[in-house]
Scaffold this active site. Structure first.
Site, PDB file in Angstrom:
ATOM      1  N   GLU A   1     -13.696   7.597  26.672  1.00 27.61           N
ATOM      2  CA  GLU A   1     -15.021   7.291  26.119  1.00 27.61           C
ATOM      3  C   GLU A   1     -15.930   8.523  26.171  1.00 27.61           C
ATOM      4  O   GLU A   1     -15.728   9.377  27.032  1.00 27.61           O
ATOM      5  CB  GLU A   1     -15.668   6.115  26.871  1.00 27.61           C
TER       6      GLU A   1
ATOM      7  N   GLY B   1     -13.857  -6.267  44.925  1.00 30.33           N
ATOM      8  CA  GLY B   1     -14.937  -5.638  45.699  1.00 30.33           C
ATOM      9  C   GLY B   1     -16.209  -6.444  45.491  1.00 30.33           C
ATOM     10  O   GLY B   1     -16.180  -7.628  45.133  1.00 30.33           O
ATOM     11  N   ARG B   2     -17.346  -5.771  45.692  1.00 25.55           N
ATOM     12  CA  ARG B   2     -18.631  -6.491  45.643  1.00 25.55           C
ATOM     13  C   ARG B   2     -18.891  -7.081  44.266  1.00 25.55           C
ATOM     14  O   ARG B   2     -19.368  -8.211  44.133  1.00 25.55           O
ATOM     15  CB  ARG B   2     -19.767  -5.534  46.032  1.00 25.55           C
ATOM     16  N   ILE B   3     -18.560  -6.325  43.202  1.00 24.47           N
ATOM     17  CA  ILE B   3     -18.837  -6.826  41.844  1.00 24.47           C
ATOM     18  C   ILE B   3     -17.884  -7.989  41.523  1.00 24.47           C
ATOM     19  O   ILE B   3     -18.294  -9.015  40.973  1.00 24.47           O
ATOM     20  CB  ILE B   3     -18.736  -5.687  40.809  1.00 24.47           C
TER      21      ILE B   3
ATOM     22  N   HIS C   1     -20.365   0.943  27.565  1.00 22.68           N
ATOM     23  CA  HIS C   1     -20.502   1.204  29.007  1.00 22.68           C
ATOM     24  C   HIS C   1     -21.936   0.943  29.497  1.00 22.68           C
ATOM     25  O   HIS C   1     -22.608   1.848  30.004  1.00 22.68           O
ATOM     26  CB  HIS C   1     -20.080   2.644  29.350  1.00 22.68           C
ATOM     27  N   ILE C   2     -22.361  -0.310  29.344  1.00 24.60           N
ATOM     28  CA  ILE C   2     -23.745  -0.658  29.687  1.00 24.60           C
ATOM     29  C   ILE C   2     -23.848  -1.735  30.776  1.00 24.60           C
ATOM     30  O   ILE C   2     -24.908  -2.339  30.946  1.00 24.60           O
ATOM     31  CB  ILE C   2     -24.522  -1.135  28.428  1.00 24.60           C
TER      32      ILE C   2
ATOM     33  N   ILE D   1     -14.724  -4.322  32.682  1.00 24.89           N
ATOM     34  CA  ILE D   1     -16.008  -3.662  32.970  1.00 24.89           C
ATOM     35  C   ILE D   1     -15.794  -2.588  34.040  1.00 24.89           C
ATOM     36  O   ILE D   1     -16.757  -2.113  34.630  1.00 24.89           O
ATOM     37  CB  ILE D   1     -17.097  -4.654  33.444  1.00 24.89           C
ATOM     38  N   ALA D   2     -14.519  -2.231  34.299  1.00 23.85           N
ATOM     39  CA  ALA D   2     -14.238  -1.313  35.411  1.00 23.85           C
ATOM     40  C   ALA D   2     -14.274   0.142  34.935  1.00 23.85           C
ATOM     41  O   ALA D   2     -15.310   0.810  35.051  1.00 23.85           O
ATOM     42  CB  ALA D   2     -12.907  -1.666  36.023  1.00 23.85           C
ATOM     43  N   ARG D   3     -13.198   0.606  34.385  1.00 22.84           N
ATOM     44  CA  ARG D   3     -13.115   1.963  33.861  1.00 22.84           C
ATOM     45  C   ARG D   3     -12.087   1.996  32.744  1.00 22.84           C
ATOM     46  O   ARG D   3     -11.085   1.269  32.802  1.00 22.84           O
ATOM     47  CB  ARG D   3     -12.656   2.946  34.941  1.00 22.84           C
TER      48      ARG D   3
ATOM     49  N   ARG E   1      -5.963  -4.965  46.314  1.00 20.46           N
ATOM     50  CA  ARG E   1      -5.098  -4.211  47.222  1.00 20.46           C
ATOM     51  C   ARG E   1      -5.044  -4.891  48.594  1.00 20.46           C
ATOM     52  O   ARG E   1      -4.015  -5.020  49.204  1.00 20.46           O
ATOM     53  CB  ARG E   1      -5.644  -2.790  47.407  1.00 20.46           C
TER      54      ARG E   1
END
Ligand code: DGY
Length: 328
Positions: free
Chosen positions: A269, A156-158, A287-288, A238-240, A179
């Site tokens: 978390e 995606g964008r990130i 998560h920063i 850095i996703a989830r 995907r």
């Protein structure tokens, strides 16, 4: 006419509270208390709207107990904390905060990649512990970043921001899996080549995870996937949390089946799997990725704009379930 009642679930910039107060009757939580579900319901049951963060959960129980609620505006781009199907069924709008954090989050992803590959926190701990007594040829020797193969899962964008940093800034070869494949002009802009997930895992020197969390992406990286990676590879999440099986990752790091990992997000978390705390070859951050002052302010202002737009003329900027707008 009385103003709509808004609950602000967590502490936020005072200037954002002032902006909200121009439009709404605001109940704020500047003490920054984290709520249990029952406490959240007690705060929300008589509110028309909620200003939320990625840590606050809205599910069918909360919705059933808060019939007055019309909108939940989250200041995060990810919204796996919101049960969107239940919200749509209850006629409650969800909005998120995309775009404003893209570049900041991509910066952080790249910083975490570099810190991981070059063993920055591990070496700092060594220095702080007073263990640095002499130079040696292999002291904290890590992996190169320039010229290496950067793998991106989720484009995606990130992901695209990270690809551009790697290709244009560091001369990396960029491969990705997603995907759906990017349009040719976007692939050219990112200098990225589409590959299968298996090729991505086998080929990447540094693998960055940037895909959204869902039931389908749960444990996308587990023991089997880690076994396909190069022993010299690094893994960056850095996703989830939940996209990686943290127990399997800790075992792979301990056994040096991959070289190192950089993690900003964790399953369950703010708890962190205890095994991850015992392995040295992992960089851990709380998560920063989007945490710069200007970006967090932009995220909070977009969440505020969504509330204002919704209550003014049903025109929020970034709705997640816009079908709700048609039936209200
Ligand atoms: C997001 O916006 O989803 C980030 O993870 C929050 O920092």
């Amino acid at each position: 006419m009385s103003k709509p009642k808004i609950f602000v679930a967590r502490a936020i910039f005072p200037e954002v509270i002032s902006r909200l107060e121009e439009h709404f009757e605001v109940q704020a939580n500047q003490a920054d208390k984290a709520w249990t579900k029952a406490e959240l319901i007690a705060q929300l049951h008589d509110k028309d709207g909620a200003f939320m963060t990625g840590s606050d959960r809205i599910d069918a129980d909360v919705l059933a107990a808060c019939p007055q609620l019309k909108i939940c505006s989250t200041m995060a781009v990810g919204y796996n904390n919101l049960d969107i199907d239940a919200m749509t069924a209850a006629g409650v709008l969800a909005t998120n905060a995309p775009d404003v954090l893209t570049e900041t989050t991509a910066d952080f992803g790249f910083a975490l990649l570099m810190a991981t590959a070059r063993r920055m926190t591990e070496s700092e701990h060594y220095l702080r512990a007073g263990k640095w007594t002499q130079w040696s040829y292999d002291m904290f020797a890590g992996a190169d970043i320039h010229g290496a193969t950067l793998g991106i899962l989720g484009m995606g964008r990130i992901g695209q921001g990270i690809a551009k940093r790697g290709a244009l800034g560091f001369g990396m070869k960029v491969i990705y899996h997603n995907r759906s494949r990017l349009a040719p002009e976007l692939e050219a802009e990112c200098k990225a080549r589409y590959v299968s997930k298996e090729e991505l895992l086998k080929t990447a020197d540094h693998l960055v995870l940037v895909l959204p969390y869902s039931a389908a992406s749960h444990h996308s990286i587990g023991a089997a996937e880690l076994a396909l990676m190069k022993p010299s590879a690094t893994l960056i999440n850095i996703a989830r949390g939940g996209i990686v099986d943290d127990a399997a990752l800790a075992a792979a790091l301990r056994d040096k089946r991959i070289a190192a990992a950089g993690l900003d997000v964790f399953e369950g978390e703010p708890k962190v799997h205890p095994d991850l705390l015992t392995v040295p070859n992992v960089v851990l951050t709380p998560h920063i990725a989007s945490a710069t002052v200007p970006t967090r302010l932009a995220m909070a202002n977009l969440a505020t704009d969504n509330l204002i737009g919704f209550f003014k003329d049903k025109k929020p900027l970034t709705p997640i379930n816009p079908a709700v707008l048609a039936i209200k």
